[in-house]
Write a protein that holds these residues in place. Structure first.
Motif, PDB file in Angstrom:
ATOM      1  N   SER A 168      -0.974  55.294  25.277  1.00  0.00           N
ATOM      2  CA  SER A 168      -1.865  55.901  26.268  1.00  0.00           C
ATOM      3  C   SER A 168      -1.849  57.424  26.098  1.00  0.00           C
ATOM      4  N   PRO A 169      -2.694  57.950  25.228  1.00  0.00           N
ATOM      5  CA  PRO A 169      -2.670  59.377  24.894  1.00  0.00           C
ATOM      6  C   PRO A 169      -2.885  60.318  26.076  1.00  0.00           C
ATOM      7  N   LYS A 170      -3.530  59.831  27.143  1.00  0.00           N
ATOM      8  CA  LYS A 170      -3.817  60.706  28.284  1.00  0.00           C
ATOM      9  C   LYS A 170      -2.647  60.823  29.257  1.00  0.00           C
ATOM     10  N   LYS A 171      -1.688  59.906  29.169  1.00  0.00           N
ATOM     11  CA  LYS A 171      -0.534  59.983  30.082  1.00  0.00           C
ATOM     12  C   LYS A 171       0.459  61.033  29.584  1.00  0.00           C
ATOM     13  N   THR A 172       0.987  61.799  30.536  1.00  0.00           N
ATOM     14  CA  THR A 172       1.942  62.854  30.183  1.00  0.00           C
ATOM     15  C   THR A 172       3.232  62.698  30.988  1.00  0.00           C
ATOM     16  N   TRP A 173       4.278  63.337  30.474  1.00  0.00           N
ATOM     17  CA  TRP A 173       5.553  63.321  31.197  1.00  0.00           C
ATOM     18  C   TRP A 173       5.423  64.050  32.536  1.00  0.00           C
ATOM     19  N   GLU A 174       4.623  65.106  32.552  1.00  0.00           N
ATOM     20  CA  GLU A 174       4.419  65.843  33.799  1.00  0.00           C
ATOM     21  C   GLU A 174       3.774  64.943  34.848  1.00  0.00           C
ATOM     22  N   GLY A 175       2.771  64.156  34.434  1.00  0.00           N
ATOM     23  CA  GLY A 175       2.120  63.232  35.348  1.00  0.00           C
ATOM     24  C   GLY A 175       3.050  62.122  35.797  1.00  0.00           C
ATOM     25  N   TYR A 176       3.872  61.629  34.859  1.00  0.00           N
ATOM     26  CA  TYR A 176       4.808  60.549  35.178  1.00  0.00           C
ATOM     27  C   TYR A 176       5.815  60.989  36.239  1.00  0.00           C
ATOM     28  N   PHE A 177       6.469  62.118  36.006  1.00  0.00           N
ATOM     29  CA  PHE A 177       7.459  62.602  36.977  1.00  0.00           C
ATOM     30  C   PHE A 177       6.790  63.090  38.259  1.00  0.00           C
ATOM     31  N   GLY A 178       5.582  63.642  38.136  1.00  0.00           N
ATOM     32  CA  GLY A 178       4.839  64.048  39.328  1.00  0.00           C
ATOM     33  C   GLY A 178       4.507  62.852  40.203  1.00  0.00           C
ATOM     34  N   GLY A 179       4.167  61.719  39.565  1.00  0.00           N
ATOM     35  CA  GLY A 179       3.890  60.489  40.307  1.00  0.00           C
ATOM     36  C   GLY A 179       5.117  59.979  41.047  1.00  0.00           C
ATOM     37  N   ILE A 180       6.284  60.103  40.415  1.00  0.00           N
ATOM     38  CA  ILE A 180       7.530  59.686  41.062  1.00  0.00           C
ATOM     39  C   ILE A 180       7.800  60.523  42.307  1.00  0.00           C
ATOM     40  N   VAL A 181       7.654  61.838  42.161  1.00  0.00           N
ATOM     41  CA  VAL A 181       7.872  62.742  43.305  1.00  0.00           C
ATOM     42  C   VAL A 181       6.868  62.444  44.424  1.00  0.00           C
ATOM     43  N   PHE A 182       5.625  62.230  44.046  1.00  0.00           N
ATOM     44  CA  PHE A 182       4.587  61.943  45.032  1.00  0.00           C
ATOM     45  C   PHE A 182       4.899  60.664  45.800  1.00  0.00           C
ATOM     46  N   ALA A 183       5.382  59.640  45.074  1.00  0.00           N
ATOM     47  CA  ALA A 183       5.732  58.374  45.731  1.00  0.00           C
ATOM     48  C   ALA A 183       6.931  58.547  46.657  1.00  0.00           C
ATOM     49  N   LEU A 184       7.899  59.348  46.244  1.00  0.00           N
ATOM     50  CA  LEU A 184       9.084  59.584  47.068  1.00  0.00           C
ATOM     51  C   LEU A 184       8.729  60.291  48.381  1.00  0.00           C
ATOM     52  N   ILE A 185       7.733  61.154  48.326  1.00  0.00           N
ATOM     53  CA  ILE A 185       7.312  61.874  49.535  1.00  0.00           C
ATOM     54  C   ILE A 185       6.417  61.002  50.410  1.00  0.00           C
ATOM     55  N   SER A 186       5.487  60.307  49.796  1.00  0.00           N
ATOM     56  CA  SER A 186       4.448  59.603  50.561  1.00  0.00           C
ATOM     57  C   SER A 186       4.886  58.243  51.095  1.00  0.00           C
ATOM     58  N   THR A 187       5.819  57.555  50.424  1.00  0.00           N
ATOM     59  CA  THR A 187       6.224  56.223  50.884  1.00  0.00           C
ATOM     60  C   THR A 187       6.869  56.265  52.274  1.00  0.00           C
ATOM     61  N   PRO A 188       7.833  57.155  52.550  1.00  0.00           N
ATOM     62  CA  PRO A 188       8.391  57.231  53.917  1.00  0.00           C
ATOM     63  C   PRO A 188       7.331  57.604  54.956  1.00  0.00           C
ATOM     64  N   LEU A 189       6.373  58.454  54.571  1.00  0.00           N
ATOM     65  CA  LEU A 189       5.293  58.809  55.502  1.00  0.00           C
ATOM     66  C   LEU A 189       4.429  57.592  55.809  1.00  0.00           C
ATOM     67  N   LEU A 190       4.233  56.752  54.805  1.00  0.00           N
ATOM     68  CA  LEU A 190       3.471  55.519  55.002  1.00  0.00           C
ATOM     69  C   LEU A 190       4.203  54.583  55.960  1.00  0.00           C
ATOM     70  N   VAL A 191       5.516  54.506  55.817  1.00  0.00           N
ATOM     71  CA  VAL A 191       6.326  53.671  56.711  1.00  0.00           C
ATOM     72  C   VAL A 191       6.219  54.171  58.155  1.00  0.00           C
ATOM     73  N   LEU A 192       6.229  55.492  58.330  1.00  0.00           N
ATOM     74  CA  LEU A 192       6.066  56.069  59.683  1.00  0.00           C
ATOM     75  C   LEU A 192       4.698  55.730  60.259  1.00  0.00           C
ATOM     76  N   LEU A 193       3.669  55.763  59.408  1.00  0.00           N
ATOM     77  CA  LEU A 193       2.322  55.416  59.853  1.00  0.00           C
ATOM     78  C   LEU A 193       2.274  53.953  60.301  1.00  0.00           C
ATOM     79  N   TYR A 194       2.885  53.080  59.530  1.00  0.00           N
ATOM     80  CA  TYR A 194       2.903  51.660  59.895  1.00  0.00           C
ATOM     81  C   TYR A 194       3.603  51.456  61.243  1.00  0.00           C
ATOM     82  N   LYS A 195       4.672  52.211  61.464  1.00  0.00           N
ATOM     83  CA  LYS A 195       5.409  52.085  62.729  1.00  0.00           C
ATOM     84  C   LYS A 195       4.505  52.450  63.903  1.00  0.00           C
TER      85      LYS A 195
END
Length: 269
Positions: A168-195
Protein backbone atom coordinates in the motif's frame (compact mmCIF):
# COMPACT_ATOMS: atom_id res chain seq x y z
CA UNK A 1 -14.32 11.56 -3.74
CA UNK A 2 -14.49 12.81 -0.14
CA UNK A 3 -18.04 14.07 -0.68
CA UNK A 4 -19.12 10.66 -2.00
CA UNK A 5 -17.53 8.94 0.97
CA UNK A 6 -19.34 11.25 3.38
CA UNK A 7 -22.72 10.67 1.72
CA UNK A 8 -22.31 6.87 1.84
CA UNK A 9 -21.41 7.06 5.55
CA UNK A 10 -24.37 9.36 6.14
CA UNK A 11 -26.71 6.74 4.68
CA UNK A 12 -25.16 3.55 6.08
CA UNK A 13 -24.23 4.74 9.59
CA UNK A 14 -27.83 5.13 10.90
CA UNK A 15 -28.78 1.75 9.39
CA UNK A 16 -25.78 0.10 11.02
CA UNK A 17 -26.40 1.64 14.45
CA UNK A 18 -30.12 0.73 14.24
CA UNK A 19 -29.26 -2.92 13.46
CA UNK A 20 -26.59 -3.09 16.18
CA UNK A 21 -28.95 -1.74 18.85
CA UNK A 22 -31.82 -4.05 17.86
CA UNK A 23 -29.56 -7.09 17.51
CA UNK A 24 -31.02 -10.52 16.75
CA UNK A 25 -32.03 -11.19 13.16
CA UNK A 26 -31.97 -7.48 12.28
CA UNK A 27 -28.23 -7.36 12.89
CA UNK A 28 -27.64 -10.85 11.47
CA UNK A 29 -29.42 -10.05 8.21
CA UNK A 30 -27.41 -6.84 7.76
CA UNK A 31 -24.18 -8.74 8.43
CA UNK A 32 -25.26 -11.52 6.05
CA UNK A 33 -25.70 -8.92 3.30
CA UNK A 34 -22.22 -7.53 3.94
CA UNK A 35 -20.62 -10.97 4.22
CA UNK A 36 -22.37 -12.29 1.11
CA UNK A 37 -21.34 -9.29 -0.98
CA UNK A 38 -17.77 -9.41 0.37
CA UNK A 39 -17.58 -13.13 -0.47
CA UNK A 40 -18.80 -12.40 -4.01
CA UNK A 41 -16.18 -9.66 -4.39
CA UNK A 42 -13.47 -11.94 -2.99
CA UNK A 43 -14.18 -14.64 -5.57
CA UNK A 44 -14.43 -12.10 -8.40
CA UNK A 45 -11.07 -10.57 -7.50
CA UNK A 46 -9.33 -13.89 -8.08
CA UNK A 47 -11.32 -14.56 -11.24
CA UNK A 48 -9.82 -11.37 -12.69
CA UNK A 49 -6.43 -12.89 -11.92
CA UNK A 50 -7.19 -15.92 -14.12
CA UNK A 51 -8.28 -18.19 -11.25
CA UNK A 52 -11.63 -19.94 -10.99
CA UNK A 53 -12.75 -20.34 -7.36
CA UNK A 54 -16.29 -21.61 -6.90
CA UNK A 55 -18.20 -18.39 -6.21
CA UNK A 56 -21.31 -20.31 -5.20
CA UNK A 57 -19.46 -22.18 -2.45
CA UNK A 58 -17.61 -19.10 -1.20
CA UNK A 59 -20.85 -17.09 -0.96
CA UNK A 60 -23.16 -19.83 0.34
CA UNK A 61 -20.54 -21.24 2.71
CA UNK A 62 -19.90 -17.79 4.18
CA UNK A 63 -23.62 -17.09 4.58
CA UNK A 64 -24.20 -20.51 6.15
CA UNK A 65 -21.61 -19.81 8.85
CA UNK A 66 -23.26 -16.46 9.65
CA UNK A 67 -26.70 -18.10 9.91
CA UNK A 68 -25.37 -20.93 12.08
CA UNK A 69 -23.69 -18.39 14.37
CA UNK A 70 -27.05 -16.67 14.81
CA UNK A 71 -28.96 -19.88 15.54
CA UNK A 72 -26.46 -22.02 17.46
CA UNK A 73 -23.33 -19.99 18.14
CA UNK A 74 -20.15 -21.69 16.92
CA UNK A 75 -21.36 -25.17 17.90
CA UNK A 76 -21.66 -26.47 14.32
CA UNK A 77 -18.82 -24.55 12.68
CA UNK A 78 -16.29 -27.40 12.68
CA UNK A 79 -18.47 -30.09 11.05
CA UNK A 80 -19.79 -27.58 8.50
CA UNK A 81 -16.27 -26.40 7.64
CA UNK A 82 -15.13 -30.02 7.30
CA UNK A 83 -18.03 -30.72 4.94
CA UNK A 84 -17.29 -27.60 2.88
CA UNK A 85 -13.60 -28.55 2.53
CA UNK A 86 -14.49 -32.02 1.24
CA UNK A 87 -17.19 -30.68 -1.07
CA UNK A 88 -14.84 -28.04 -2.49
CA UNK A 89 -12.18 -30.66 -3.15
CA UNK A 90 -14.74 -32.80 -5.00
CA UNK A 91 -15.94 -29.79 -7.00
CA UNK A 92 -12.45 -28.82 -8.15
CA UNK A 93 -11.43 -32.43 -8.86
CA UNK A 94 -14.24 -32.49 -11.41
CA UNK A 95 -12.97 -29.19 -12.78
CA UNK A 96 -9.47 -30.61 -13.20
CA UNK A 97 -10.81 -33.72 -14.91
CA UNK A 98 -12.55 -31.43 -17.39
CA UNK A 99 -9.24 -29.76 -18.26
CA UNK A 100 -8.77 -26.98 -15.69
CA UNK A 101 -5.01 -27.19 -14.93
CA UNK A 102 -5.14 -24.67 -12.06
CA UNK A 103 -7.94 -26.52 -10.24
CA UNK A 104 -5.80 -27.20 -7.14
CA UNK A 105 -5.11 -23.48 -6.72
CA UNK A 106 -8.79 -22.74 -7.36
CA UNK A 107 -9.64 -25.17 -4.54
CA UNK A 108 -7.30 -23.36 -2.13
CA UNK A 109 -8.87 -19.98 -3.03
CA UNK A 110 -12.41 -21.34 -2.56
CA UNK A 111 -11.63 -22.68 0.91
CA UNK A 112 -9.64 -19.63 1.96
CA UNK A 113 -12.63 -17.46 0.98
CA UNK A 114 -14.98 -19.47 3.19
CA UNK A 115 -12.56 -19.19 6.11
CA UNK A 116 -11.46 -15.60 5.61
CA UNK A 117 -14.82 -14.02 4.76
CA UNK A 118 -17.26 -16.54 6.25
CA UNK A 119 -15.58 -17.81 9.41
CA UNK A 120 -14.04 -14.49 10.39
CA UNK A 121 -17.22 -12.67 9.35
CA UNK A 122 -19.35 -14.85 11.63
CA UNK A 123 -17.60 -13.14 14.55
CA UNK A 124 -19.66 -10.00 13.85
CA UNK A 125 -22.72 -11.97 14.95
CA UNK A 126 -20.77 -13.70 17.72
CA UNK A 127 -19.61 -10.43 19.25
CA UNK A 128 -23.11 -8.92 19.17
CA UNK A 129 -24.52 -12.07 20.81
CA UNK A 130 -22.30 -11.72 23.88
CA UNK A 131 -23.51 -10.16 27.11
CA UNK A 132 -23.33 -6.37 26.66
CA UNK A 133 -22.96 -7.08 22.94
CA UNK A 134 -24.28 -3.66 21.92
CA UNK A 135 -21.53 -1.93 23.86
CA UNK A 136 -18.79 -4.24 22.60
CA UNK A 137 -19.75 -3.79 18.95
CA UNK A 138 -20.20 -0.03 19.32
CA UNK A 139 -16.73 0.31 20.84
CA UNK A 140 -14.61 -2.28 19.03
CA UNK A 141 -15.69 -1.51 15.45
CA UNK A 142 -15.58 2.30 15.82
CA UNK A 143 -12.12 2.01 17.41
CA UNK A 144 -10.92 0.33 14.20
CA UNK A 145 -12.68 2.93 12.06
CA UNK A 146 -11.40 5.87 14.11
CA UNK A 147 -7.82 4.62 13.79
CA UNK A 148 -8.31 4.22 10.05
CA UNK A 149 -9.86 7.68 9.69
CA UNK A 150 -7.19 9.34 11.83
CA UNK A 151 -4.46 7.54 9.93
CA UNK A 152 -5.91 8.68 6.60
CA UNK A 153 -6.05 12.39 7.44
CA UNK A 154 -2.82 12.53 9.44
CA UNK A 155 -0.98 10.50 6.81
CA UNK A 156 -2.27 12.79 4.06
CA UNK A 157 -1.10 15.88 5.95
CA UNK A 158 2.19 14.68 7.42
CA UNK A 159 3.06 11.34 5.82
CA UNK A 160 6.55 10.95 4.34
CA UNK A 161 7.87 7.51 5.28
CA UNK A 162 6.06 4.66 3.53
CA UNK A 163 4.69 1.91 5.78
CA UNK A 164 4.55 -0.82 3.15
CA UNK A 165 5.65 0.36 -0.31
CA UNK A 166 4.59 -2.77 -2.21
CA UNK A 167 1.33 -3.53 -0.42
CA UNK A 168 0.00 0.00 0.00
CA UNK A 169 2.24 2.82 -1.28
CA UNK A 170 -0.01 5.56 0.12
CA UNK A 171 0.16 4.36 3.74
CA UNK A 172 2.86 5.96 5.87
CA UNK A 173 4.33 5.40 9.30
CA UNK A 174 3.22 8.89 10.28
CA UNK A 175 -0.37 8.02 9.36
CA UNK A 176 -0.16 4.66 11.13
CA UNK A 177 1.06 6.08 14.44
CA UNK A 178 -1.22 9.11 14.05
CA UNK A 179 -4.17 6.72 13.74
CA UNK A 180 -3.14 4.96 16.94
CA UNK A 181 -2.96 8.25 18.84
CA UNK A 182 -6.29 9.36 17.41
CA UNK A 183 -7.94 6.10 18.50
CA UNK A 184 -6.45 6.38 21.99
CA UNK A 185 -7.93 9.87 22.38
CA UNK A 186 -11.30 9.31 20.72
CA UNK A 187 -12.26 5.86 22.07
CA UNK A 188 -12.66 6.98 25.74
CA UNK A 189 -14.60 10.03 24.50
CA UNK A 190 -16.89 7.69 22.58
CA UNK A 191 -17.45 5.64 25.74
CA UNK A 192 -18.41 8.83 27.62
CA UNK A 193 -20.85 9.70 24.83
CA UNK A 194 -22.45 6.26 25.07
CA UNK A 195 -22.83 6.69 28.83
CA UNK A 196 -24.72 9.93 28.26
CA UNK A 197 -26.96 8.10 25.78
CA UNK A 198 -27.68 5.34 28.30
CA UNK A 199 -25.43 2.67 26.78
CA UNK A 200 -23.52 1.63 29.86
CA UNK A 201 -20.20 -0.21 29.75
CA UNK A 202 -19.90 -3.61 31.47
CA UNK A 203 -19.30 -3.10 35.18
CA UNK A 204 -15.73 -4.42 35.13
CA UNK A 205 -14.58 -2.07 32.34
CA UNK A 206 -12.07 0.54 33.54
CA UNK A 207 -10.24 3.31 31.74
CA UNK A 208 -7.30 0.93 31.39
CA UNK A 209 -9.52 -1.57 29.60
CA UNK A 210 -10.67 1.16 27.24
CA UNK A 211 -7.05 1.98 26.42
CA UNK A 212 -6.24 -1.68 25.81
CA UNK A 213 -9.15 -1.95 23.37
CA UNK A 214 -8.06 1.24 21.61
CA UNK A 215 -4.44 0.11 21.31
CA UNK A 216 -5.23 -3.38 20.00
CA UNK A 217 -7.92 -2.17 17.58
CA UNK A 218 -5.66 0.54 16.17
CA UNK A 219 -2.40 -1.44 15.98
CA UNK A 220 -3.41 -4.83 14.52
CA UNK A 221 -6.48 -4.54 12.20
CA UNK A 222 -4.49 -2.39 9.75
CA UNK A 223 -3.05 -5.73 8.64
CA UNK A 224 -6.49 -6.60 7.29
CA UNK A 225 -6.33 -3.60 4.99
CA UNK A 226 -2.83 -4.55 3.85
CA UNK A 227 -3.92 -8.17 3.36
CA UNK A 228 -6.69 -7.18 0.97
CA UNK A 229 -4.25 -4.85 -0.81
CA UNK A 230 -1.99 -7.86 -1.37
CA UNK A 231 -4.83 -9.70 -3.14
CA UNK A 232 -5.83 -6.69 -5.23
CA UNK A 233 -2.27 -5.91 -6.29
CA UNK A 234 -1.58 -9.50 -7.26
CA UNK A 235 -4.58 -9.53 -9.61
CA UNK A 236 -4.14 -5.91 -10.72
CA UNK A 237 -7.42 -4.49 -9.38
CA UNK A 238 -7.84 -1.18 -7.53
CA UNK A 239 -11.15 -1.84 -5.71
CA UNK A 240 -13.00 -5.05 -4.90
CA UNK A 241 -16.08 -3.55 -6.62
CA UNK A 242 -17.83 -0.21 -7.13
CA UNK A 243 -20.89 -0.88 -4.95
CA UNK A 244 -20.12 2.00 -2.57
CA UNK A 245 -19.34 5.28 -4.40
CA UNK A 246 -16.07 6.74 -3.17
CA UNK A 247 -15.34 3.67 -1.05
CA UNK A 248 -15.07 0.82 -3.54
CA UNK A 249 -16.57 -2.49 -2.47
CA UNK A 250 -17.87 -4.04 0.73
CA UNK A 251 -14.65 -6.05 1.11
CA UNK A 252 -12.72 -2.77 0.90
CA UNK A 253 -14.74 -1.48 3.85
CA UNK A 254 -14.72 -4.52 6.13
CA UNK A 255 -11.16 -5.74 5.45
CA UNK A 256 -9.81 -4.33 8.73
CA UNK A 257 -13.08 -4.98 10.58
CA UNK A 258 -12.72 -8.72 9.91
CA UNK A 259 -9.52 -8.64 11.93
CA UNK A 260 -10.92 -6.26 14.54
CA UNK A 261 -14.12 -8.15 15.25
CA UNK A 262 -12.35 -11.52 15.41
CA UNK A 263 -9.61 -10.30 17.74
CA UNK A 264 -12.19 -8.34 19.71
CA UNK A 265 -14.41 -11.39 20.19
CA UNK A 266 -11.60 -13.48 21.69
CA UNK A 267 -10.32 -10.52 23.70
CA UNK A 268 -13.74 -10.25 25.32
CA UNK A 269 -14.37 -13.97 25.80
Amino acid sequence: MLKQRFLVVLVLLPIGIWAIVLGGWYFSILMAVFIGLAAWEYANLFKKGDYEPCSFMVICGSLLLAVLQTLFGSEYHLPVLAFLILLAMFRHMISYEKGRDKAATDFAITISGVFYIGFLGSHFVGLRSLENGVWWVLVILPAVWLADMGGYFIGKALGKNKLSPRLSPKKTWEGYFGGIVFALISTPLLVLLYKQLGIEAPEFITFTHQMIIAIIMSVIPTLGDLGESMIKRQVGIKDSSSILPGHGGIFDRIDSWLWGVTIGYYLVT
